[in-house]
Enzyme design. Structure first.
Site, short mmCIF file in Angstrom:
data_model
loop_
_atom_site.label_atom_id
_atom_site.label_comp_id
_atom_site.label_asym_id
_atom_site.label_seq_id
_atom_site.Cartn_x
_atom_site.Cartn_y
_atom_site.Cartn_z
N PRO A 294 -10.21 38.51 -7.52
CA PRO A 294 -8.90 38.76 -6.90
C PRO A 294 -8.50 37.74 -5.85
O PRO A 294 -9.33 37.30 -5.06
CB PRO A 294 -9.06 40.15 -6.27
CG PRO A 294 -10.53 40.36 -6.14
CD PRO A 294 -11.16 39.61 -7.28
N ASN A 295 -7.24 37.41 -5.90
CA ASN A 295 -6.56 36.52 -4.94
C ASN A 295 -6.89 35.04 -5.12
O ASN A 295 -6.27 34.18 -4.48
CB ASN A 295 -6.84 36.95 -3.49
CG ASN A 295 -6.40 38.38 -3.24
OD1 ASN A 295 -5.24 38.70 -3.50
ND2 ASN A 295 -7.30 39.23 -2.78
N ARG B 193 -3.26 29.91 -0.20
CA ARG B 193 -3.79 31.08 0.51
C ARG B 193 -4.74 30.61 1.62
O ARG B 193 -5.75 29.98 1.34
CB ARG B 193 -4.58 31.92 -0.49
CG ARG B 193 -5.39 33.02 0.13
CD ARG B 193 -6.44 33.54 -0.85
NE ARG B 193 -7.17 34.63 -0.26
CZ ARG B 193 -8.33 35.07 -0.69
NH1 ARG B 193 -8.92 34.51 -1.72
NH2 ARG B 193 -8.91 36.08 -0.08
N TYR C 27 -9.88 28.32 2.85
CA TYR C 27 -10.24 28.06 1.46
C TYR C 27 -9.86 26.67 0.95
O TYR C 27 -10.15 26.34 -0.20
CB TYR C 27 -9.59 29.14 0.56
CG TYR C 27 -10.08 30.53 0.89
CD1 TYR C 27 -11.42 30.87 0.75
CD2 TYR C 27 -9.21 31.51 1.38
CE1 TYR C 27 -11.89 32.14 1.06
CE2 TYR C 27 -9.66 32.78 1.69
CZ TYR C 27 -11.00 33.09 1.53
OH TYR C 27 -11.45 34.35 1.84
N ASN D 85 -17.19 33.88 -8.84
CA ASN D 85 -16.62 34.08 -7.52
C ASN D 85 -15.83 35.38 -7.61
O ASN D 85 -14.69 35.40 -8.08
CB ASN D 85 -15.72 32.92 -7.11
CG ASN D 85 -15.22 33.09 -5.67
OD1 ASN D 85 -15.36 34.16 -5.09
ND2 ASN D 85 -14.64 32.04 -5.11
N ALA E 234 -13.31 39.45 -2.98
CA ALA E 234 -13.67 40.62 -2.16
C ALA E 234 -14.48 41.66 -2.92
O ALA E 234 -15.21 42.46 -2.31
CB ALA E 234 -12.39 41.26 -1.60
N GLU F 160 -23.79 33.55 -7.93
CA GLU F 160 -22.69 34.02 -7.06
C GLU F 160 -22.16 32.82 -6.29
O GLU F 160 -22.92 32.03 -5.74
CB GLU F 160 -23.22 35.08 -6.09
CG GLU F 160 -22.18 35.50 -5.08
CD GLU F 160 -22.73 36.49 -4.04
OE1 GLU F 160 -23.71 37.20 -4.33
OE2 GLU F 160 -22.18 36.52 -2.93
N HIS G 45 -19.02 31.30 -3.55
CA HIS G 45 -17.88 31.45 -2.64
C HIS G 45 -17.49 30.08 -2.10
O HIS G 45 -18.37 29.27 -1.80
CB HIS G 45 -18.23 32.36 -1.45
CG HIS G 45 -18.69 33.70 -1.89
ND1 HIS G 45 -17.82 34.66 -2.35
CD2 HIS G 45 -19.93 34.22 -2.01
CE1 HIS G 45 -18.50 35.73 -2.71
NE2 HIS G 45 -19.79 35.49 -2.52
N ARG H 52 -18.69 34.50 8.56
CA ARG H 52 -17.42 35.23 8.71
C ARG H 52 -17.69 36.69 9.10
O ARG H 52 -18.75 37.01 9.60
CB ARG H 52 -16.62 35.09 7.40
CG ARG H 52 -16.30 33.61 7.08
CD ARG H 52 -15.48 33.47 5.82
NE ARG H 52 -14.17 34.08 5.96
CZ ARG H 52 -13.36 34.35 4.92
NH1 ARG H 52 -13.76 34.05 3.69
NH2 ARG H 52 -12.19 34.90 5.13
C1 DQA Z 1 -14.44 34.34 -1.25
C2 DQA Z 1 -15.00 35.08 -0.03
C3 DQA Z 1 -14.66 36.55 -0.08
O1 DQA Z 1 -15.18 37.22 1.06
C4 DQA Z 1 -13.15 36.73 -0.08
O2 DQA Z 1 -12.83 38.09 -0.19
C5 DQA Z 1 -12.48 35.92 -1.13
C6 DQA Z 1 -12.93 34.55 -1.36
C7 DQA Z 1 -14.67 32.81 -1.16
O3 DQA Z 1 -14.59 32.16 -2.20
O4 DQA Z 1 -14.93 32.28 -0.07
O5 DQA Z 1 -11.52 36.36 -1.76
O6 DQA Z 1 -15.07 34.82 -2.41
#
Ligand code: DQA
Length: 147
Positions: free
Chosen positions: A10-11, A18, A23, A74, A77, A98, A100, A107
């Site tokens: 998501p996102n 964003r 990011y 990735n 959240a 995993e 990010h 964070r």
């Molecule tokens: C993320 C880190 C997550 O905590 C966050 O919710 C994201 C992006 C990252 O790529 O740094 O949406 O996965």
């Protein structure tokens, strides 16, 4: 040729605009291009997907089962909340990394929790968009028994 699923949650469709201070300014389309080019360099075929929906991410992981050789996830959240994604990875029986962009450990505390890490080969975080190609190299090394 081994095949990897690079799956984004998501996102992440909003990358580039964003919270660029967190990011970066690289878009998800840029990252896909980088991953495809890197796949050609290292001899790995790449499937690249994004969804804002937990169930669609689970379906994508199921779709990789018995068909692809590795998963780079990735989960955004959902990393910090989703037992269902964790179970999907266990059920898929393919090695997962995993990933990010940000260093989640530097964070908020809720980002220090990961359900995905429990079932992943390893975790890459904090290297921005470059983390994707690092993850591809790491997964390839893992499959070749080098790590
Ligand atoms: C993320 C880190 C997550 O905590 C966050 O919710 C994201 C992006 C990252 O790529 O740094 O949406 O996965």
């Amino acid at each position: 040729m081994p095949g990897f699923l690079i799956l984004n949650g998501p996102n992440l469709n909003l990358l580039g605009t964003r919270q660029p201070e967190v990011y970066g300014r690289t878009t998800l389309a840029d990252i896909e291009t980088m991953c495809r080019a890197h796949g050609e360099r290292i001899g790995v075929s790449v499937e690249f997907e994004q969804s804002n929906h937990e169930g669609a991410l689970i379906d994508a992981i199921h779709g990789a089962r018995g068909r692809l050789d590795g998963l780079i996830l990735n989960a955004g959240a959902y990393t910090h909340t989703s037992v269902a994604l964790m179970d999907a990875i266990s059920s898929a029986e393919i090695p997962a990394i995993e990933l990010h962009l940000s260093n989640v450990h530097a964070r908020e505390e809720f980002r220090h929790v990961s359900y995905i890490a429990r079932v992943a080969v390893g975790v890459i975080c904090g290297f921005g968009a470059r983390g994707y190609t690092l993850a591809m190299d790491a997964l390839q090394s893992h499959l070749e028994g080098r790590s």
